[in-house]
Design an enzyme around this catalytic site. Structure first.
Site, PDB file in Angstrom:
ATOM      1  N   ARG A 133       0.854  -1.186   0.000  1.00 26.48           N
ATOM      2  CA  ARG A 133       0.000   0.000   0.000  1.00 26.48           C
ATOM      3  C   ARG A 133       0.891   1.236   0.000  1.00 26.48           C
ATOM      4  NH1 ARG A 133      -3.998   0.248   4.818  1.00 26.48           N
ATOM      5  NH2 ARG A 133      -4.948   1.789   3.456  1.00 26.48           N
ATOM      6  N   ARG A 240       6.675 -28.354   7.362  1.00 21.72           N
ATOM      7  CA  ARG A 240       7.013 -27.799   6.043  1.00 21.72           C
ATOM      8  C   ARG A 240       8.300 -28.347   5.458  1.00 21.72           C
ATOM      9  NH1 ARG A 240       2.102 -25.918   4.473  1.00 21.72           N
ATOM     10  NH2 ARG A 240       1.217 -24.548   6.050  1.00 21.72           N
TER      11      ARG A 240
HETATM   12  C1  LIG Z   1       0.871 -30.598   4.174  1.00 18.68           C
HETATM   13  C2  LIG Z   1      -0.066 -29.539   4.637  1.00 18.68           C
HETATM   14  C3  LIG Z   1      -1.297 -29.347   4.004  1.00 18.68           C
HETATM   15  C4  LIG Z   1      -2.188 -28.358   4.435  1.00 18.68           C
HETATM   16  N1  LIG Z   1      -3.364 -28.172   3.758  1.00 18.68           N
HETATM   17  C5  LIG Z   1      -4.219 -27.179   4.150  1.00 18.68           C
HETATM   18  C6  LIG Z   1      -5.451 -26.934   3.453  1.00 18.68           C
HETATM   19  O1  LIG Z   1      -5.779 -27.625   2.498  1.00 18.68           O
HETATM   20  N2  LIG Z   1      -6.239 -25.924   3.860  1.00 18.68           N
HETATM   21  C7  LIG Z   1      -5.923 -25.131   4.945  1.00 18.68           C
HETATM   22  O2  LIG Z   1      -6.680 -24.231   5.291  1.00 18.68           O
HETATM   23  N3  LIG Z   1      -4.758 -25.335   5.630  1.00 18.68           N
HETATM   24  C8  LIG Z   1      -3.919 -26.325   5.269  1.00 18.68           C
HETATM   25  N4  LIG Z   1      -2.730 -26.507   5.947  1.00 18.68           N
HETATM   26  C9  LIG Z   1      -2.413 -25.615   7.081  1.00 18.68           C
HETATM   27  C10 LIG Z   1      -2.579 -26.347   8.433  1.00 18.68           C
HETATM   28  O3  LIG Z   1      -3.924 -26.752   8.624  1.00 18.68           O
HETATM   29  C11 LIG Z   1      -2.144 -25.413   9.586  1.00 18.68           C
HETATM   30  O4  LIG Z   1      -2.961 -24.267   9.591  1.00 18.68           O
HETATM   31  C12 LIG Z   1      -0.701 -24.959   9.444  1.00 18.68           C
HETATM   32  O5  LIG Z   1       0.135 -26.053   9.174  1.00 18.68           O
HETATM   33  C13 LIG Z   1      -0.246 -24.265  10.729  1.00 18.68           C
HETATM   34  O6  LIG Z   1      -0.144 -25.237  11.738  1.00 18.68           O
HETATM   35  P1  LIG Z   1      -0.468 -24.894  13.248  1.00 18.68           P
HETATM   36  O7  LIG Z   1      -1.861 -24.351  13.380  1.00 18.68           O
HETATM   37  O8  LIG Z   1      -0.148 -26.126  14.046  1.00 18.68           O
HETATM   38  O9  LIG Z   1       0.637 -23.763  13.550  1.00 18.68           O
HETATM   39  P2  LIG Z   1       0.513 -22.460  14.457  1.00 18.68           P
HETATM   40  O10 LIG Z   1      -0.572 -21.568  13.958  1.00 18.68           O
HETATM   41  O11 LIG Z   1       1.887 -21.881  14.540  1.00 18.68           O
HETATM   42  O12 LIG Z   1       0.065 -22.983  15.843  1.00 18.68           O
HETATM   43  C14 LIG Z   1       0.935 -23.808  16.629  1.00 18.68           C
HETATM   44  C15 LIG Z   1       0.080 -24.545  17.621  1.00 18.68           C
HETATM   45  O13 LIG Z   1      -0.530 -23.587  18.499  1.00 18.68           O
HETATM   46  C16 LIG Z   1      -1.863 -24.023  18.797  1.00 18.68           C
HETATM   47  N5  LIG Z   1      -2.817 -23.019  18.297  1.00 18.68           N
HETATM   48  C17 LIG Z   1      -2.541 -21.950  17.523  1.00 18.68           C
HETATM   49  N6  LIG Z   1      -3.641 -21.240  17.309  1.00 18.68           N
HETATM   50  C18 LIG Z   1      -4.639 -21.887  17.933  1.00 18.68           C
HETATM   51  C19 LIG Z   1      -6.037 -21.659  18.059  1.00 18.68           C
HETATM   52  N7  LIG Z   1      -6.631 -20.599  17.530  1.00 18.68           N
HETATM   53  N8  LIG Z   1      -6.749 -22.536  18.771  1.00 18.68           N
HETATM   54  C20 LIG Z   1      -6.184 -23.613  19.346  1.00 18.68           C
HETATM   55  N9  LIG Z   1      -4.864 -23.889  19.267  1.00 18.68           N
HETATM   56  C21 LIG Z   1      -4.111 -23.030  18.573  1.00 18.68           C
HETATM   57  C22 LIG Z   1      -2.055 -25.373  18.148  1.00 18.68           C
HETATM   58  O14 LIG Z   1      -1.684 -26.378  19.042  1.00 18.68           O
HETATM   59  C23 LIG Z   1      -1.077 -25.338  17.009  1.00 18.68           C
HETATM   60  O15 LIG Z   1      -0.672 -26.624  16.552  1.00 18.68           O
HETATM   61  C24 LIG Z   1      -1.842 -27.512   5.542  1.00 18.68           C
HETATM   62  C25 LIG Z   1      -0.619 -27.714   6.186  1.00 18.68           C
HETATM   63  C26 LIG Z   1       0.269 -28.702   5.749  1.00 18.68           C
HETATM   64  C27 LIG Z   1       1.584 -28.862   6.458  1.00 18.68           C
END
Ligand SMILES: Cc1cc2nc3c(=O)[nH]c(=O)nc-3n(C[C@H](O)[C@H](O)[C@H](O)COP(=O)(O)OP(=O)(O)OC[C@H]3O[C@@H](n4cnc5c(N)ncnc54)[C@H](O)[C@@H]3O)c2cc1C
Length: 321
Positions: A133, A240
């Protein structure tokens, strides 16, 4: 209209490299823990993909800080290297994660927008992105290597499979390049702003930067600063740097795992490789199947309570395809 020579530069301009060189020429005395191996690449751009990079901008803590926090010690908290490695292995093996949260790292990352969309899903980090922006985006977009031009996978609906043929690959690259170049030319036209900041066409007002950017394709590069603690960095890498992750984000995760994590916290990196990256997770039913097989029983999937997909993965894990 100004036309920038497109997509031919490396990840850094000479001016950017000069700024990094100037930073690296300075040094400061500190009482804080430093890691010489990581200092050796501090501020430098580690190249990723065709125009991307990862730069370590700052960090706090080292392997000893993990040990120190685990022992809640007054001093460095470390003992012999063998004891420290043993403690770090223990913490990793038993998911005692909070000592790893005591270390932090700050990165400057340049990455295609479609990779950024995956990366930003990792919420347990702090982020500040380049403002399109406020500033004009560079004419830099990602074009995959020939090796990455593959057809939709037939086994994994979320992945790529066999290489596509030469003629099709040439056409794919032509389409990607032409569309990006055209989008950037239109971006410049909408902005109506020359390199000197003056209107290119004095009769037009030009569109605001925040609107003009919306026509650019997802392979254009963006940049951000990303700060994360060691625990959440490893969580990011486990997801990742994995074969299931898309190649383009994996390229970044691989550089982080190989060139940053190992330099920064070698003991933690070694435990991470052993207990996370190279480890497998078994379901209770999967474990039961393995136990029965080890006892010499011929076990069939039917009756095991395991789905065909999980069964395939389980057998592949133990080389029993
Ligand atoms: C191979 C692969 C395929 C994927 N495909 C898709 C897809 O098709 N569509 C899609 O939308 N996403 C997809 N994702 C994204 C995935 O669902 C996660 O959003 C992403 O990997 C981040 O992981 P995370 O939430 O564990 O990490 P972070 O956001 O860093 O969170 C770390 C940890 O903190 C906790 N946490 C964080 N926020 C919250 C919350 N609000 N409530 C409760 N606990 C929380 C959880 O324990 C979480 O594991 C994909 C990911 C991978 C690796």
């Amino acid at each position: 209209m100004t036309t920038v020579e497109a997509n031919v530069s490396g990840p850094l301009t000479p001016e950017q490299q000069a700024e990094i060189d100037a930073l690296r020429a300075e040094s400061r005395a500190t009482l804080r823990a430093t890691v010489p191996e990581l200092e050796s690449i501090l501020f430098e751009a580690l190249p990723v993909l065709d125009h991307g990079f990862i730069r370590v901008v700052d960090y706090m803590g080292d392997d000893a800080a993990v040990v120190q926090a685990a022992r809640v010690s007054y001093g460095r908290g470390t003992k012999r290297a063998r004891d420290d490695q043993g403690l770090i292995n223990y913490l990793m093996r038993n998911w005692h994660t909070s000592p790893f949260e005591m270390c932090e790292i700050k990165l400057h990352v340049k990455l295609p927008i479609f990779v950024a969309r995956q990366w930003v899903r990792h919420r347990m980090a702090n982020l500040n992105e380049y403002s399109a922006r406020y500033s004009i985006l560079d004419n830099e977009f990602y074009l995959p290597d020939r090796e990455q031009l593959r057809a939709q996978s037939t086994e994994n609906r979320q992945g790529r499979g066999d290489l596509i043929g030469d003629d099709e690959a040439a056409r794919v690259l032509e389409v990607l390049r032409e569309d990006a170049l055209r989008a950037y030319a239109h971006y410049e036209e909408l902005l109506n702003e020359g390199a000197d900041g003056e209107p290119v066409d004095a009769d037009r007002q030009g569109l605001a930067r925040e609107l003009a950017r919306m026509n650019l394709s997802l392979n254009f590069y963006t940049q951000w600063y990303w700060k994360v603690d060691l625990h959440n960095l490893m969580h990011f890498l486990r997801l990742r740097a994995d074969a299931h992750a898309q190649y383009e984000i994996r390229a970044y995760a691989d550089v982080l795992a190989e060139q940053v994590l190992k330099r920064w916290v070698p003991m933690t990196a070694s435990a991470f490789e052993n207990y996370r990256l190279g480890a497998v997770q078994l379901s209770a039913r999967g474990l039961e199947v393995v136990r029965r097989m080890l006892a010499g029983e011929q076990v069939a999937r039917e009756g095991s309570g395991i789905s065909p997909a999980e069964w395939r993965e389980l057998m592949a894990t133990f080389g029993r395809e």
